[in-house]
Design a protein around this motif. Structure first.
Motif, PDB file in Angstrom:
ATOM      1  N   VAL A 120       0.850  -1.189   0.000  1.00  0.00           N
ATOM      2  CA  VAL A 120       0.000   0.000   0.000  1.00  0.00           C
ATOM      3  C   VAL A 120       0.887   1.241   0.000  1.00  0.00           C
ATOM      4  CG1 VAL A 120      -2.045  -0.998   1.101  1.00  0.00           C
ATOM      5  CG2 VAL A 120      -0.204  -0.099   2.534  1.00  0.00           C
ATOM      6  N   THR A 121       0.479   2.240  -0.769  1.00  0.00           N
ATOM      7  CA  THR A 121       1.118   3.551  -0.765  1.00  0.00           C
ATOM      8  C   THR A 121       0.130   4.525  -0.148  1.00  0.00           C
ATOM      9  OG1 THR A 121       2.304   3.003  -2.804  1.00  0.00           O
ATOM     10  CG2 THR A 121       2.197   5.326  -2.183  1.00  0.00           C
ATOM     11  N   LEU A 122       0.572   5.272   0.859  1.00  0.00           N
ATOM     12  CA  LEU A 122      -0.325   6.152   1.609  1.00  0.00           C
ATOM     13  C   LEU A 122      -0.322   7.560   1.022  1.00  0.00           C
ATOM     14  CD1 LEU A 122       0.593   5.065   5.260  1.00  0.00           C
ATOM     15  CD2 LEU A 122      -0.955   3.982   3.621  1.00  0.00           C
ATOM     16  N   PHE A 123      -1.517   8.120   0.847  1.00  0.00           N
ATOM     17  CA  PHE A 123      -1.668   9.483   0.322  1.00  0.00           C
ATOM     18  C   PHE A 123      -1.839  10.504   1.447  1.00  0.00           C
ATOM     19  CE2 PHE A 123      -3.713   6.995  -3.291  1.00  0.00           C
ATOM     20  CZ  PHE A 123      -2.534   6.912  -3.994  1.00  0.00           C
ATOM     21  N   ALA A 124      -2.103  10.031   2.649  1.00  0.00           N
ATOM     22  CA  ALA A 124      -2.257  10.897   3.820  1.00  0.00           C
ATOM     23  C   ALA A 124      -1.864  10.086   5.048  1.00  0.00           C
ATOM     24  CB  ALA A 124      -3.710  11.376   3.934  1.00  0.00           C
ATOM     25  N   ASP A 125      -1.747  10.746   6.199  1.00  0.00           N
ATOM     26  CA  ASP A 125      -1.475  10.019   7.435  1.00  0.00           C
ATOM     27  C   ASP A 125      -2.624   9.046   7.689  1.00  0.00           C
ATOM     28  OD1 ASP A 125       0.684  11.661   7.576  1.00  0.00           O
ATOM     29  OD2 ASP A 125       0.061  12.755   9.355  1.00  0.00           O
ATOM     30  N   VAL A 126      -2.286   7.807   8.053  1.00  0.00           N
ATOM     31  CA  VAL A 126      -3.301   6.764   8.204  1.00  0.00           C
ATOM     32  C   VAL A 126      -3.203   6.128   9.587  1.00  0.00           C
ATOM     33  CG1 VAL A 126      -4.059   4.502   7.364  1.00  0.00           C
ATOM     34  CG2 VAL A 126      -3.393   6.267   5.728  1.00  0.00           C
ATOM     35  N   SER A 127      -4.348   6.015  10.252  1.00  0.00           N
ATOM     36  CA  SER A 127      -4.413   5.356  11.552  1.00  0.00           C
ATOM     37  C   SER A 127      -4.325   3.849  11.377  1.00  0.00           C
ATOM     38  CB  SER A 127      -5.708   5.723  12.273  1.00  0.00           C
ATOM     39  OG  SER A 127      -5.789   7.117  12.487  1.00  0.00           O
ATOM     40  N   THR A 128      -3.938   3.162  12.438  1.00  0.00           N
ATOM     41  CA  THR A 128      -3.790   1.706  12.375  1.00  0.00           C
ATOM     42  C   THR A 128      -4.666   1.042  13.432  1.00  0.00           C
ATOM     43  OG1 THR A 128      -1.904   1.739  13.905  1.00  0.00           O
ATOM     44  CG2 THR A 128      -1.416   1.895  11.550  1.00  0.00           C
ATOM     45  N   PHE A 129      -4.902  -0.267  13.246  1.00  0.00           N
ATOM     46  CA  PHE A 129      -5.714  -1.007  14.209  1.00  0.00           C
ATOM     47  C   PHE A 129      -5.286  -2.467  14.228  1.00  0.00           C
ATOM     48  CE2 PHE A 129      -7.890  -0.938  10.135  1.00  0.00           C
ATOM     49  CZ  PHE A 129      -8.320  -2.245   9.958  1.00  0.00           C
ATOM     50  N   ASN A 130      -5.786  -3.204  15.202  1.00  0.00           N
ATOM     51  CA  ASN A 130      -5.517  -4.635  15.324  1.00  0.00           C
ATOM     52  C   ASN A 130      -6.512  -5.431  14.503  1.00  0.00           C
ATOM     53  OD1 ASN A 130      -3.371  -4.430  17.360  1.00  0.00           O
ATOM     54  ND2 ASN A 130      -4.999  -3.721  18.724  1.00  0.00           N
ATOM     55  N   ALA A 131      -6.251  -6.731  14.349  1.00  0.00           N
ATOM     56  CA  ALA A 131      -7.129  -7.585  13.546  1.00  0.00           C
ATOM     57  C   ALA A 131      -8.550  -7.629  14.089  1.00  0.00           C
ATOM     58  CB  ALA A 131      -6.551  -8.997  13.463  1.00  0.00           C
ATOM     59  N   ASP A 132      -8.697  -7.438  15.425  1.00  0.00           N
ATOM     60  CA  ASP A 132     -10.032  -7.479  16.024  1.00  0.00           C
ATOM     61  C   ASP A 132     -10.758  -6.142  15.938  1.00  0.00           C
ATOM     62  OD1 ASP A 132      -8.664  -5.962  17.858  1.00  0.00           O
ATOM     63  OD2 ASP A 132      -8.924  -7.348  19.545  1.00  0.00           O
ATOM     64  N   GLY A 133     -10.117  -5.140  15.298  1.00  0.00           N
ATOM     65  CA  GLY A 133     -10.766  -3.848  15.108  1.00  0.00           C
ATOM     66  C   GLY A 133     -10.411  -2.789  16.121  1.00  0.00           C
ATOM     67  N   THR A 134      -9.726  -3.160  17.205  1.00  0.00           N
ATOM     68  CA  THR A 134      -9.334  -2.173  18.215  1.00  0.00           C
ATOM     69  C   THR A 134      -8.209  -1.290  17.670  1.00  0.00           C
ATOM     70  OG1 THR A 134      -7.808  -3.769  19.222  1.00  0.00           O
ATOM     71  CG2 THR A 134     -10.021  -3.620  20.153  1.00  0.00           C
ATOM     72  N   SER A 135      -8.240  -0.008  18.029  1.00  0.00           N
ATOM     73  CA  SER A 135      -7.289   0.950  17.475  1.00  0.00           C
ATOM     74  C   SER A 135      -5.906   0.817  18.119  1.00  0.00           C
ATOM     75  CB  SER A 135      -7.806   2.376  17.667  1.00  0.00           C
ATOM     76  OG  SER A 135      -7.963   2.660  19.049  1.00  0.00           O
ATOM     77  N   ARG A 136      -4.885   1.255  17.381  1.00  0.00           N
ATOM     78  CA  ARG A 136      -3.516   1.265  17.879  1.00  0.00           C
ATOM     79  C   ARG A 136      -2.987   2.690  17.857  1.00  0.00           C
ATOM     80  NH1 ARG A 136      -0.484  -4.181  15.925  1.00  0.00           N
ATOM     81  NH2 ARG A 136       1.309  -2.950  16.563  1.00  0.00           N
ATOM     82  N   LYS A 137      -1.869   2.907  18.548  1.00  0.00           N
ATOM     83  CA  LYS A 137      -1.310   4.257  18.653  1.00  0.00           C
ATOM     84  C   LYS A 137      -0.575   4.678  17.377  1.00  0.00           C
ATOM     85  CE  LYS A 137      -0.630   4.140  23.676  1.00  0.00           C
ATOM     86  NZ  LYS A 137       0.372   4.229  24.774  1.00  0.00           N
ATOM     87  N   GLU A 138      -0.063   3.698  16.628  1.00  0.00           N
ATOM     88  CA  GLU A 138       0.736   4.036  15.446  1.00  0.00           C
ATOM     89  C   GLU A 138      -0.085   4.777  14.391  1.00  0.00           C
ATOM     90  OE1 GLU A 138       2.466  -0.018  16.733  1.00  0.00           O
ATOM     91  OE2 GLU A 138       0.543   1.023  16.809  1.00  0.00           O
ATOM     92  N   VAL A 139       0.467   5.876  13.895  1.00  0.00           N
ATOM     93  CA  VAL A 139      -0.095   6.596  12.749  1.00  0.00           C
ATOM     94  C   VAL A 139       0.984   6.605  11.675  1.00  0.00           C
ATOM     95  CG1 VAL A 139      -0.980   8.778  11.865  1.00  0.00           C
ATOM     96  CG2 VAL A 139      -1.599   8.028  14.172  1.00  0.00           C
ATOM     97  N   LEU A 140       0.680   6.032  10.517  1.00  0.00           N
ATOM     98  CA  LEU A 140       1.661   5.920   9.439  1.00  0.00           C
ATOM     99  C   LEU A 140       1.631   7.189   8.588  1.00  0.00           C
ATOM    100  CD1 LEU A 140       1.013   2.216   8.394  1.00  0.00           C
ATOM    101  CD2 LEU A 140       2.587   3.115  10.128  1.00  0.00           C
ATOM    102  N   PRO A 141       2.797   7.736   8.251  1.00  0.00           N
ATOM    103  CA  PRO A 141       2.860   9.019   7.545  1.00  0.00           C
ATOM    104  C   PRO A 141       2.537   8.922   6.062  1.00  0.00           C
ATOM    105  CG  PRO A 141       5.078   8.169   7.884  1.00  0.00           C
ATOM    106  CD  PRO A 141       4.149   7.222   8.595  1.00  0.00           C
ATOM    107  N   ALA A 142       2.043  10.010   5.514  1.00  0.00           N
ATOM    108  CA  ALA A 142       1.747  10.096   4.085  1.00  0.00           C
ATOM    109  C   ALA A 142       3.018   9.871   3.281  1.00  0.00           C
ATOM    110  CB  ALA A 142       1.154  11.466   3.766  1.00  0.00           C
TER     111      ALA A 142
END
Length: 215
Positions: free
Chosen positions: A146-168
């Motif tokens: 995947v190539t990111l066009f904007a900052d993207v939030s991340t989550f676990n397989a069960d749908g719970t959110s994670r702290k990591e935000v991947l940069p554009a």
């Protein structure tokens, strides 16, 4: 006449020596780990302790899942990721859409899971040339990127959110995916997921890239 025969014999011996050297180098380029060859993208291996069903789980786990055959004690298989498909218990991905259940109180202890040592990983890194795909190295077990066009939030397989935000602008390997009522997510490895409907572009590797990787 004798001289020409000697030259032919000498050239033949050189050719045989060269061939045997190349063959030897090719065979030693493999990094063996127990009964199996260690591959790039592999995160571990399972050794089967008891008869264990090999499961095929497709894009829609609710309708496309079931046992294919029984894996036998003593067999070893590469593990490329962990996943918990909707409606299933945690599993080890053995490549493609094939899985075995992880051990639990409910399922019992059917497999032994191990991770490769740092020494094995170092040997693997030295043994093969890198296949670059854009900004990232293509890995065995990778199904896309995947190539990111904007900052993207991340989550676990069960749908719970994670702290990591991947940069554009970042490119990330995709090893698996999950589907849910919100569109699903791409698995980037290590249990990290991004939303399929996010600000990103998903691509699969070309046949030529895969051919280079599998040389």
């Amino acid at each position: 006449m004798k001289k020409s025969k000697l030259i032919v014999i000498a050239l033949t011996l050189v050719a045989l020596f060269t061939f045997s050297t190349i063959t030897s180098e090719a065979s030693t380029s493999k990094v063996m780990w127990g009964k199996t060859e260690l591959k790039k993208g592999q995160i571990g291996k399972v050794t089967i302790l008891k008869d264990t069903p090999l499961l095929h789980i497709g894009k829609d786990p609710s309708v496309d899942g079931g046992a294919v055959r029984a894996l036998k004690p003593g067999e070893e298989y590469r593990v490329y990721s962990t996943k918990t498909p909707e409606g299933y218990a945690p599993m080890y991905n053995l490549g493609g859409e094939y899985y075995v259940l992880q051990n639990s109180k409910l399922n019992g202890v059917n497999v032994k899971y191990e991770t490769p040592s740092k020494a094995k990983l170092a040997l693997l890194e030295d043994s093969s040339a890198k296949v670059m795909w854009g900004k990232t190295e293509l890995k065995v077990g990778q199904i896309g990127k995947v190539t990111l066009f904007a900052d993207v939030s991340t989550f676990n397989a069960d749908g719970t959110s994670r702290k990591e935000v991947l940069p554009a602008g970042g490119e990330y390997r995709v090893y698996t995916f999950v589907l849910d009522n919100h569109g699903g997510g791409y698995g980037l490895g290590g249990g990290l997921f991004v939303n399929m409907d996010g600000a990103l572009k998903y691509e699969t590797p070309s046949k030529s890239k895969l051919a280079l990787l599998n040389k």
